[in-house]
Scaffold this motif. Sequence first.
Motif, PDB file in Angstrom:
ATOM      1  N   ALA A 161       0.700  -1.144  -0.114  1.00 65.05           N
ATOM      2  CA  ALA A 161       0.174  -0.064   0.113  1.00 65.05           C
ATOM      3  C   ALA A 161       0.883   1.157   0.091  1.00 65.05           C
ATOM      4  O   ALA A 161       2.148   1.040   0.464  1.00 65.05           O
TER       5      ALA A 161
ATOM      6  N   LEU B 154      -4.776   6.389   0.244  1.00 65.55           N
ATOM      7  CA  LEU B 154      -3.711   5.570  -0.076  1.00 65.55           C
ATOM      8  C   LEU B 154      -4.121   4.668  -1.312  1.00 65.55           C
ATOM      9  O   LEU B 154      -5.314   4.544  -1.616  1.00 65.55           O
ATOM     10  N   SER B 155      -3.168   4.022  -1.911  1.00 64.91           N
ATOM     11  CA  SER B 155      -3.527   2.917  -2.707  1.00 64.91           C
ATOM     12  C   SER B 155      -3.204   1.597  -2.061  1.00 64.91           C
ATOM     13  O   SER B 155      -2.467   1.460  -1.220  1.00 64.91           O
ATOM     14  N   ILE B 156      -4.264   0.680  -2.186  1.00 64.43           N
ATOM     15  CA  ILE B 156      -4.045  -0.819  -1.580  1.00 64.43           C
ATOM     16  C   ILE B 156      -3.830  -1.608  -2.696  1.00 64.43           C
ATOM     17  O   ILE B 156      -4.837  -1.615  -3.774  1.00 64.43           O
ATOM     18  N   ASN B 157      -2.682  -2.187  -3.099  1.00 69.82           N
ATOM     19  CA  ASN B 157      -2.191  -2.578  -4.355  1.00 69.82           C
ATOM     20  C   ASN B 157      -2.233  -3.955  -4.508  1.00 69.82           C
ATOM     21  O   ASN B 157      -2.246  -4.737  -3.858  1.00 69.82           O
TER      22      ASN B 157
ATOM     23  N   SER C  72      -1.354  -7.377   0.815  1.00 71.05           N
ATOM     24  CA  SER C  72      -2.173  -6.227   0.891  1.00 71.05           C
ATOM     25  C   SER C  72      -3.433  -6.333   1.510  1.00 71.05           C
ATOM     26  O   SER C  72      -4.284  -5.265   1.775  1.00 71.05           O
TER      27      SER C  72
ATOM     28  N   MET D 101      -3.334  -4.633   4.919  1.00 70.99           N
ATOM     29  CA  MET D 101      -3.715  -3.253   4.963  1.00 70.99           C
ATOM     30  C   MET D 101      -5.083  -2.961   4.725  1.00 70.99           C
ATOM     31  O   MET D 101      -5.874  -1.859   5.245  1.00 70.99           O
ATOM     32  N   GLU D 102      -5.809  -3.489   3.650  1.00 78.81           N
ATOM     33  CA  GLU D 102      -7.115  -3.414   3.279  1.00 78.81           C
ATOM     34  C   GLU D 102      -8.190  -3.734   4.695  1.00 78.81           C
ATOM     35  O   GLU D 102      -8.942  -3.060   5.016  1.00 78.81           O
TER      36      GLU D 102
ATOM     37  N   VAL E 119      -9.356   5.609  -0.521  1.00 81.39           N
ATOM     38  CA  VAL E 119      -8.817   4.593  -1.233  1.00 81.39           C
ATOM     39  C   VAL E 119      -8.536   4.899  -2.614  1.00 81.39           C
ATOM     40  O   VAL E 119      -9.803   4.833  -3.346  1.00 81.39           O
TER      41      VAL E 119
ATOM     42  N   ASN F 254      -8.166   0.286  -5.246  1.00 77.79           N
ATOM     43  CA  ASN F 254      -7.981  -0.887  -4.082  1.00 77.79           C
ATOM     44  C   ASN F 254      -7.380  -1.814  -4.860  1.00 77.79           C
ATOM     45  O   ASN F 254      -6.936  -1.844  -6.068  1.00 77.79           O
ATOM     46  N   ARG F 255      -7.402  -3.106  -4.377  1.00 74.36           N
ATOM     47  CA  ARG F 255      -6.371  -4.387  -4.705  1.00 74.36           C
ATOM     48  C   ARG F 255      -7.142  -5.061  -5.675  1.00 74.36           C
ATOM     49  O   ARG F 255      -6.376  -6.131  -6.130  1.00 74.36           O
TER      50      ARG F 255
END
Length: 410
Positions: free
Chosen positions: A163, A170-173, A184, A187-188, A204, A207-208
């Motif tokens: 992330a 944030l980006s959740i990758n 990830s 973190m999610e 976000v 997201n992932r």
Amino acid sequence: MTKPIHVTSEIGKLDVVMLKRPAEEVENITPDTMPRLLFDDIPYLPIAQKEHDNFAQILRDNGTEVLYLENLAAEAIDAGNVKSSFLDKMLAESGYAVGADHDALKEYLMSLDTQAMVNKLFAGVRRNEIDFTPTDLVSAAEDPDYPFFMDPMPNAYFTRDPAASIGDGLSINHMTFAARQRESMFMETIIAHHPRFANKGLHVWRNRDHTHRIEGGDELVLSNHVLAIGVSQRTSATAIQDIARNLFKEDSGYDTVIAISIPHNHAMMHLDTVFTMINTDQFTVHPGILGEGGKIDTWTIHPGKDGDLTMEHNQDLKATLKSALDLDDLDLIPTGNGDPIVAPREQWNDGSNTLAIAPGVVVTYDRNYVSNEMLRQHGLKVLETISSELSRGRGGPRCMSMPLVREDLK
């Protein structure tokens, strides 16, 4: 009041950071599994932990609050009362969506207290830990000598990648390789359920749940409106355009994304292994990414009409950065003083992977003594952290840290 995630630069004073202390997952690497788990060597855990504790203490001594991923994850799962559903998702992404194997693994993991369960998921579940003979066809057909039901996650101490903090979000990758994709999910869960983060208005930005890859080591927050992202082995051009569109349309404050193309290989897997920002007008750069005359392909992306993007191609990195950051000049400091032997050696050991904890103050590995001396000659304050074992994982101080809150630049 500052939100629980607030990062508008690479160099603002680091107030809060998230780390993951290396643990049993590192000892669950074997010579046979190193390629699968993305390792070139096996770190010696007791020394790696001492080195990581030293790194964390340097941050604390300089006024940074240090949080640990493994603790936040367990606290979030308990706070959200989501242990069962979290496990179902983790098991599904580990190859056990339904069936007797899923049920046996879930029963075992549910029997652990939440912190022990989280630690075990990072460490991996070995076949000899459960008194159970696989009956599902998928498990029965796979290599019966493979020692794990669920692979360890030894890369997790590189908290930068799953992330990335950008502004008040944030980006959740979606990560590139299967060995890291489950990371990830932690973190999610933290963002959704931990009292420190949940329901705090965090964005976000991506997201992932995507197929195109992006990782935090490629995401650099250059200012409160400029982001740089590496087009690399670990991050695709499609993902960069996707996150740019999201940032532009969601009133993030970001109006510029600079895509920087770097060699797609293991030695230079992320942008931050070859290029980092360390002061308002100073950057480290590995000479190996620059072509003849210092050229490198960059694309400056801005919002266009009706959700479209505009792009400007350039090959002059210095000119691109000066324009985007409104600088008269900037200082590109070469890794290893640009020496053809020293530079690639120190880049391999993350001489370019510096973590700025304030403008002009950086944490680096002590082993990269040529690069560190160069930084000092350019006026930087260099805080060295010990690094004989941590560096075997191919990541440095920036890789090992996910900034959550930085002070805004004046």
